[in-house]
Design a protein around this motif. Structure first.
Motif, PDB file in Angstrom:
ATOM      1  N   LYS A  13      -5.592  -1.932   0.786  1.00  0.00           N
ATOM      2  CA  LYS A  13      -5.775  -0.656  -0.416  1.00  0.00           C
ATOM      3  C   LYS A  13      -5.893  -1.007  -1.731  1.00  0.00           C
ATOM      4  N   ILE A  14      -5.171  -2.271  -1.960  1.00  0.00           N
ATOM      5  CA  ILE A  14      -4.768  -2.494  -3.272  1.00  0.00           C
ATOM      6  C   ILE A  14      -5.766  -3.939  -3.522  1.00  0.00           C
ATOM      7  N   TYR A  74       0.331   2.656  -3.422  1.00  0.00           N
ATOM      8  CA  TYR A  74      -0.513   2.560  -3.983  1.00  0.00           C
ATOM      9  C   TYR A  74      -0.807   3.434  -5.478  1.00  0.00           C
ATOM     10  N   ASP A  94       0.906  -1.270   0.523  1.00  0.00           N
ATOM     11  CA  ASP A  94      -0.093  -0.335   0.067  1.00  0.00           C
ATOM     12  C   ASP A  94       0.827   1.057   0.050  1.00  0.00           C
TER      13      ASP A  94
END
Length: 330
Positions: free
Chosen positions: A44-45, A13, A10
């Motif tokens: 997040k990814i 990102y 992340d």
């Protein structure tokens, strides 16, 4: 099956989203992509690729542990790596996780192109996959002109391990290369470790652990390496690095004296710069607009709008500024 892969967490990102968008735009929405996790920081990814069925986050823990162990065994043979890493402020293994890109050798693709998260695809990659019919590793860069970020040039062993011809023609940047699945099985990996144990480890450059190791793996195993930068006609080859100031932007693609780039590598730029840019800080750097176009391709309404004067990302403070800062007046 052919595919594109990268390495990320992340922290990168924004760069990963830009890379995924560039692959989609240049090669099409159906192009399969595999992201190898640098570490466990990938929430997040994972959320971002839910609506990208062609993209997967690699989760083969056996494979990742296999390459984790290989990297540890390889670096445990090095005479001075720990000392150099400690001086640089790294505890344990330096930049541990970068070697996870090697998971591509037992990943989902029979043939793959690996791209660092700080790259963007600019053109077709047919010529790379075509060459994989005849070679084990296809590269397209000029790293061979500077071997100091790959091997320890002062080691007397270097020219004993590799011929001058191999050093001149086979060294490559680990940020972009094409290769094949199953190139390094258990037997081959163990053979490489045994070679390192004989003293060959001293030729490795510890401060770029993934780059030196993948070069050693390819070159020491006798894999066939083909560099387009050395073999394409002069009127066909292009550069690839952000450090080249002469690329021209046309329709959000980059050209090197009218020749379209295959990829652009924002090499040497901290992921923090891209993060701050996407948070609205007006930092400028070469080909910034190209990055922003791909990063916000699917969400142009979220692209930061700047009203202040841009500040160069690598601007060094002058003496007065340093003094004022030290005195707490700036």
């Amino acid at each position: 099956m052919d595919g594109i892969c990268t390495l990320a967490n992340d922290r990168v990102y924004d760069q990963v989203i830009a890379l995924l968008n560039s692959i989609e735009i240049i090669l099409g929405k159906e192009t399969p992509v595999c992201i190898y996790p640098y570490d466990d920081n990938t929430e997040k990814i994972a959320a971002a690729i839910v609506n990208r069925p062609q993209v997967q986050l690699y989760n083969d823990k056996v494979s990742m542990e296999r390459w984790d162990n290989f990297a540890k065994m390889a670096w445990d043979t090095h005479p001075t790596a720990r000392e150099q890493w400690q001086k640089a402020g790294s505890q344990g293994y330096h930049r541990f996780g970068t070697h996870r890109r090697y998971c591509a050798f037992d990943g989902p693709f029979d043939r793959f192109i690996y791209m660092d998260a700080d790259t963007l695809l600019m053109g077709p990659v047919d010529k790379i996959f075509d060459k994989l019919n005849d070679y084990d590793c296809i590269v397209y860069d000029f790293q061979h002109k500077d071997i100091t970020h790959v091997y320890n040039e002062s080691s007397e062993q270097l020219t004993q391990v590799f011929s001058e011809e191999k050093i001149k023609t086979e060294i490559f940047c680990s940020g972009f290369y094409g290769s094949k699945k199953d190139l390094f099985d258990e037997k081959q990996r163990q053979k490489l470790i045994e070679s390192l144990k004989t003293g060959e480890a001293e030729i490795l450059y510890p401060m770029a652990p993934d780059q030196t190791l993948i070069n050693y793996m390819m070159m020491r195993s006798g894999s066939s390496i083909y560099n387009l930068a050395l073999n394409l006609p002069q009127d066909k080859k292009t550069g690839c690095c952000v450090t080249s100031p002469h690329f021209e932007s046309r329709d959000n693609l980059l050209y090197d004296r009218d020749k379209r780039l295959t990829y652009i590598h924002y090499i040497g730029m901290s992921s923090q710069i891209f993060k701050e840019l996407c948070e609205g800080k007006n930092i400028t750097f070469p080909y910034r607009d190209i990055f922003l176009y791909y990063r916000y391709y699917h969400e142009p309404e979220n692209q930061p709008q700047f009203t202040t004067k841009p500040k160069p990302y690598n601007q060094q403070p002058n003496l007065n500024q340093r003094v004022l800062k030290k005195l707490g007046l700036k």
